[in-house]
Design a protein around this motif. Sequence first.
Motif, PDB file in Angstrom:
ATOM      1  N   ASP A 106      -1.893  25.276  -4.085  1.00 47.95           N
ATOM      2  CA  ASP A 106      -0.882  26.301  -4.304  1.00 47.95           C
ATOM      3  C   ASP A 106      -0.090  25.939  -5.566  1.00 47.95           C
ATOM      4  O   ASP A 106       0.555  24.892  -5.632  1.00 47.95           O
ATOM      5  N   ARG A 107      -0.137  26.812  -6.575  1.00 47.30           N
ATOM      6  CA  ARG A 107       0.515  26.524  -7.853  1.00 47.30           C
ATOM      7  C   ARG A 107       1.623  27.518  -8.168  1.00 47.30           C
ATOM      8  O   ARG A 107       2.071  27.625  -9.309  1.00 47.30           O
ATOM      9  N   ARG A 108       2.057  28.263  -7.152  1.00 50.51           N
ATOM     10  CA  ARG A 108       3.140  29.218  -7.372  1.00 50.51           C
ATOM     11  C   ARG A 108       4.410  28.493  -7.792  1.00 50.51           C
ATOM     12  O   ARG A 108       4.659  27.362  -7.398  1.00 50.51           O
ATOM     13  N   GLU A 109       5.196  29.172  -8.615  1.00 50.39           N
ATOM     14  CA  GLU A 109       6.464  28.645  -9.138  1.00 50.39           C
ATOM     15  C   GLU A 109       6.251  27.499 -10.128  1.00 50.39           C
ATOM     16  O   GLU A 109       7.188  26.776 -10.458  1.00 50.39           O
ATOM     17  N   GLU A 110       5.022  27.306 -10.580  1.00 50.08           N
ATOM     18  CA  GLU A 110       4.721  26.269 -11.561  1.00 50.08           C
ATOM     19  C   GLU A 110       3.978  26.873 -12.752  1.00 50.08           C
ATOM     20  O   GLU A 110       3.178  27.789 -12.577  1.00 50.08           O
ATOM     21  N   VAL A 111       4.241  26.340 -13.938  1.00 56.69           N
ATOM     22  CA  VAL A 111       3.449  26.682 -15.129  1.00 56.69           C
ATOM     23  C   VAL A 111       3.126  25.379 -15.842  1.00 56.69           C
ATOM     24  O   VAL A 111       4.028  24.585 -16.136  1.00 56.69           O
ATOM     25  N   LEU A 112       1.866  25.135 -16.089  1.00 56.44           N
ATOM     26  CA  LEU A 112       1.452  23.935 -16.811  1.00 56.44           C
ATOM     27  C   LEU A 112       1.538  24.191 -18.312  1.00 56.44           C
ATOM     28  O   LEU A 112       0.973  25.160 -18.813  1.00 56.44           O
ATOM     29  N   PHE A 113       2.252  23.310 -19.022  1.00 48.27           N
ATOM     30  CA  PHE A 113       2.344  23.401 -20.481  1.00 48.27           C
ATOM     31  C   PHE A 113       1.562  22.246 -21.102  1.00 48.27           C
ATOM     32  O   PHE A 113       1.785  21.091 -20.737  1.00 48.27           O
TER      33      PHE A 113
END
Length: 275
Positions: free
Chosen positions: A241-248
Amino acid sequence: DFLGRIYEFFLAEFAGKEGKRGGDFYTPPSIVKTLIEMIEPVHGRVYDPCCGTGGFFVQSEKLIEAHRGKIGDIAIYGQERNNTTWKLAKMNLAIRGIDADIRWNAEGTLQNDALPDLRFDYILANPPFNVKDWSGELLRDNVRWKYGIPPVKNANFAWIQHIIHHLTPNGFAGVVLANGSMASNTDTEGTIRKALIESNLVDCMVALPGQLFFGTQIPACLWIFAKNRTNGKSGTAKLRDRREEVLFIDARSLGHMVSRTQCAFSDEDIRKIAN
């Protein structure tokens, strides 16, 4: 393979003369390989709404072969506005024995979507950057603008919303755009970007080094979108689950100069970003 190498050399030479804006005509191999390795289109429908000469499609087939999968596991679709480029794409794919449904019309994808009812598992796109003359004044009311009406004088967020509109419920997309797309607030751009983030669609952003493109110094970035960030799949792997995350990912220091004006990623650079 020999014909393919000759064809790629021709494309690079032609792009150096003709590609005046990032995203026009020809996508550099470094960018194609990076996006392919990041989203791994190994099965299902693959789509490029501005397919140029078909580089993303060719590399998708190479990825499947490298992973010993079946080439027939993916179905390829695309659209291209430039008639000459469309013919080159069909030739590029035919040389390699790749079947594809590539559409052409003079209006282009944003004005005349040739595949309005289809949805795709993977979308790879390198739209022309910052296009002002996309006839946006004629498309104020459109089903694709779910996150806001794009500015009349810049097509960047029209392309993004067109692409998201065409994703399946578990679809992934990788899009190349000018760096301005990350921070611009002209007209509705900031509002649309905020809506995309709050809708949990933005999975990853990659800042690229300069001089990757032929014929332009416009700095570029990669947007990675995922329709389902709760339990989606990448290849055969189930994702967390990767909601509420953004990989930069800051890749601006990667790459090496292959000529006085041209930068390229090594295979190691691409693996580092994709991993």
